[in-house]
Scaffold this active site. Structure first.
Site, PDB file in Angstrom:
ATOM      1  N   LYS A  71       0.802  -1.234   0.000  1.00 12.45           N
ATOM      2  CA  LYS A  71       0.000   0.000   0.000  1.00 12.45           C
ATOM      3  C   LYS A  71       0.831   1.280   0.000  1.00 12.45           C
ATOM      4  CE  LYS A  71      -4.103  -1.840   2.357  1.00 12.45           C
ATOM      5  NZ  LYS A  71      -5.106  -1.585   3.406  1.00 12.45           N
ATOM      6  N   ASP A 108      -9.952   2.888   1.796  1.00 14.25           N
ATOM      7  CA  ASP A 108     -10.178   2.550   3.214  1.00 14.25           C
ATOM      8  C   ASP A 108     -10.812   3.742   3.934  1.00 14.25           C
ATOM      9  OD1 ASP A 108      -9.204  -0.046   3.208  1.00 14.25           O
ATOM     10  OD2 ASP A 108      -7.149   0.548   3.705  1.00 14.25           O
TER      11      ASP A 108
HETATM   12  P1  NAP Z   1      -0.049  -1.764  11.593  1.00 15.64           P
HETATM   13  O1  NAP Z   1       0.308  -0.634  10.692  1.00 15.64           O
HETATM   14  O2  NAP Z   1       0.906  -2.871  11.792  1.00 15.64           O
HETATM   15  O3  NAP Z   1      -0.404  -1.116  13.049  1.00 15.64           O
HETATM   16  C1  NAP Z   1      -0.674  -1.951  14.149  1.00 15.64           C
HETATM   17  C2  NAP Z   1      -1.192  -1.112  15.315  1.00 15.64           C
HETATM   18  O4  NAP Z   1      -1.506  -2.010  16.385  1.00 15.64           O
HETATM   19  C3  NAP Z   1      -0.161  -0.116  15.868  1.00 15.64           C
HETATM   20  O5  NAP Z   1      -0.838   1.002  16.392  1.00 15.64           O
HETATM   21  C4  NAP Z   1       0.493  -0.952  16.977  1.00 15.64           C
HETATM   22  O6  NAP Z   1       1.113  -0.176  17.976  1.00 15.64           O
HETATM   23  C5  NAP Z   1      -0.726  -1.624  17.549  1.00 15.64           C
HETATM   24  N1  NAP Z   1      -0.382  -2.822  18.319  1.00 15.64           N
HETATM   25  C6  NAP Z   1      -0.006  -4.028  17.849  1.00 15.64           C
HETATM   26  N2  NAP Z   1       0.221  -4.873  18.879  1.00 15.64           N
HETATM   27  C7  NAP Z   1      -0.008  -4.171  20.021  1.00 15.64           C
HETATM   28  C8  NAP Z   1       0.054  -4.486  21.409  1.00 15.64           C
HETATM   29  N3  NAP Z   1       0.413  -5.714  21.828  1.00 15.64           N
HETATM   30  N4  NAP Z   1      -0.281  -3.532  22.309  1.00 15.64           N
HETATM   31  C9  NAP Z   1      -0.651  -2.292  21.894  1.00 15.64           C
HETATM   32  N5  NAP Z   1      -0.728  -1.932  20.583  1.00 15.64           N
HETATM   33  C10 NAP Z   1      -0.408  -2.862  19.667  1.00 15.64           C
HETATM   34  O7  NAP Z   1      -1.403  -2.459  11.138  1.00 15.64           O
HETATM   35  P2  NAP Z   1      -2.646  -1.789  10.369  1.00 15.64           P
HETATM   36  O8  NAP Z   1      -2.493  -1.995   8.923  1.00 15.64           O
HETATM   37  O9  NAP Z   1      -2.839  -0.412  10.898  1.00 15.64           O
HETATM   38  O10 NAP Z   1      -3.844  -2.767  10.827  1.00 15.64           O
HETATM   39  C11 NAP Z   1      -4.312  -2.774  12.166  1.00 15.64           C
HETATM   40  C12 NAP Z   1      -5.539  -3.673  12.277  1.00 15.64           C
HETATM   41  O11 NAP Z   1      -6.598  -3.154  11.476  1.00 15.64           O
HETATM   42  C13 NAP Z   1      -5.313  -5.110  11.779  1.00 15.64           C
HETATM   43  O12 NAP Z   1      -5.972  -5.976  12.681  1.00 15.64           O
HETATM   44  C14 NAP Z   1      -5.999  -5.146  10.437  1.00 15.64           C
HETATM   45  O13 NAP Z   1      -6.494  -6.425  10.100  1.00 15.64           O
HETATM   46  C15 NAP Z   1      -7.146  -4.184  10.660  1.00 15.64           C
HETATM   47  N6  NAP Z   1      -7.638  -3.557   9.423  1.00 15.64           N
HETATM   48  C16 NAP Z   1      -8.965  -3.657   9.135  1.00 15.64           C
HETATM   49  C17 NAP Z   1      -9.457  -3.063   7.988  1.00 15.64           C
HETATM   50  C18 NAP Z   1     -10.920  -3.197   7.664  1.00 15.64           C
HETATM   51  O14 NAP Z   1     -11.283  -2.998   6.495  1.00 15.64           O
HETATM   52  N7  NAP Z   1     -11.773  -3.491   8.622  1.00 15.64           N
HETATM   53  C19 NAP Z   1      -8.605  -2.344   7.139  1.00 15.64           C
HETATM   54  C20 NAP Z   1      -7.250  -2.239   7.471  1.00 15.64           C
HETATM   55  C21 NAP Z   1      -6.773  -2.854   8.621  1.00 15.64           C
HETATM   56  P3  NAP Z   1       2.683   0.167  17.847  1.00 15.64           P
HETATM   57  O15 NAP Z   1       2.795   1.323  16.903  1.00 15.64           O
HETATM   58  O16 NAP Z   1       3.060   0.515  19.243  1.00 15.64           O
HETATM   59  O17 NAP Z   1       3.370  -1.066  17.341  1.00 15.64           O
END
Ligand code: NAP
Length: 281
Positions: A71, A108
């Site tokens: 992306k 998104d």
């Molecule tokens: P990402 O860029 O990897 O970001 C992950 C986020 O989760 C960061 O804020 C990270 O904090 C936090 N995190 C992970 N483990 C943690 C923990 N143990 N304690 C506290 N915070 C934690 O991922 P992303 O692309 O943003 O996606 C995040 C979620 O959204 C995923 O589950 C994904 O499947 C979902 N999603 C859903 C849609 C939809 O259409 N519904 C679309 C996109 C994504 P740090 O910065 O501190 O690591």
């Protein structure tokens, strides 16, 4: 429907791509609307992304979606980028225009906003939104807040530097973004009219998000963009507290609509039957 030699073609590029639900989602709509077209998974390694995107107009594809890890990198390989997508720093949809140029956008953003609107909930946007997390998805969610009427959001993230960088990058959106310490998240709930989990906490296999909703406003709406499971511990807690909720599957379904419309010429509907079909996977 059988494919003819005139079939319209699109797909999703990812690495790996086998987890993607997009082929199932677009396949449902293609069948529902009887369209002579196909939407296929495209396993594209990062080092091949540039060539794969450049090949789209040459092999007659109308465009594609992009999923992890493409992306952000794809911004460098398309001809035009929608302004908000540029600020967010990621695209998930590419449309090949009539001249063969690649147009990138981030659906998104609208997917999140549409999912919230689909609830019919009257958001009191004079109060801030609380966004938990500062990853890639948080950026799209924050960009959507403006179209939902918000002028202010509070952001908390385990890694505060990432939240600060996000607030700096998203400054052109002209929203007031207040970054707070991670352990303040339950205090911030009481002023928020929208509470959004954008972290991966609560996903199958991950620990739940610890958030105390006791002091939440009675008219707050709680949403989790995690959709596996559909009913995350956060949504269960919100329901138990009597708050309005919406799960994250709707965001996934609504983000797919602009691409489908551009590639296949029909504005597809998000229906309970579509939800059930995607969930069966
Ligand atoms: P990402 O860029 O990897 O970001 C992950 C986020 O989760 C960061 O804020 C990270 O904090 C936090 N995190 C992970 N483990 C943690 C923990 N143990 N304690 C506290 N915070 C934690 O991922 P992303 O692309 O943003 O996606 C995040 C979620 O959204 C995923 O589950 C994904 O499947 C979902 N999603 C859903 C849609 C939809 O259409 N519904 C679309 C996109 C994504 P740090 O910065 O501190 O690591």
């Amino acid at each position: 429907m059988m494919l003819s030699g005139k079939a319209k073609l699109a797909g999703v590029m990812g690495w790996p791509v086998s987890h993607s639900r997009s082929p199932r989602l677009h396949g449902y709509w293609l069948a529902q609307y009887g369209i002579d077209g196909a939407y296929v998974p495209l396993a594209v390694a990062p080092e091949n992304l540039k060539d794969a995107l450049a090949a789209l107009p040459k092999i007659g594809f109308r465009g594609c979606n992009l999923t992890i890890p493409h992306k952000e990198a794809a911004l460098d390989y398309v001809n035009t980028i929608d302004e908000t997508a540029r600020v967010v720093g990621a695209i998930n949809t590419v449309v090949v225009d009539d001249a063969g140029a690649l147009r990138g956008s981030n659906t998104d953003i609208e997917g999140f906003a549409q999912n919230i609107r689909s609830t019919g909930h009257m958001l009191d946007a004079s109060h801030p939104a609380l966004v938990i997390g500062a990853g890639g998805a948080a950026r799209a969610v924050i960009a959507a807040l403006k179209s939902l009427g918000f002028t202010r959001a509070a952001i908390v993230n385990r890694t505060p530097e990432r939240a600060k960088a996000l607030a700096k990058d998203l400054a052109p959106l002209a929203l007031t973004l207040d970054v707070h310490a991670w352990d303040r998240r339950s205090d911030l709930v009481k002023d928020a009219s929208l509470v959004v989990n954008t972290t991966s906490l609560g996903m199958n296999g991950a620990p739940p998000l610890a958030l105390d909703l006791a002091a939440a406003r009675d008219d707050a709406l709680v949403t989790d963009i995690v959709y596996a499971p559909l009913e995350t511990p956060l949504l269960q807690a919100a329901r138990a507290r009597g708050l309005a909720c919406v799960d994250g599957l709707g965001m996934l379904l609504h983000q797919a609509r602009p691409g489908f419309r551009a590639w296949f010429g029909v504005d597809p509907e998000v229906t309970p039957a579509l939800r059930a079909h995607v969930l069966k996977d």
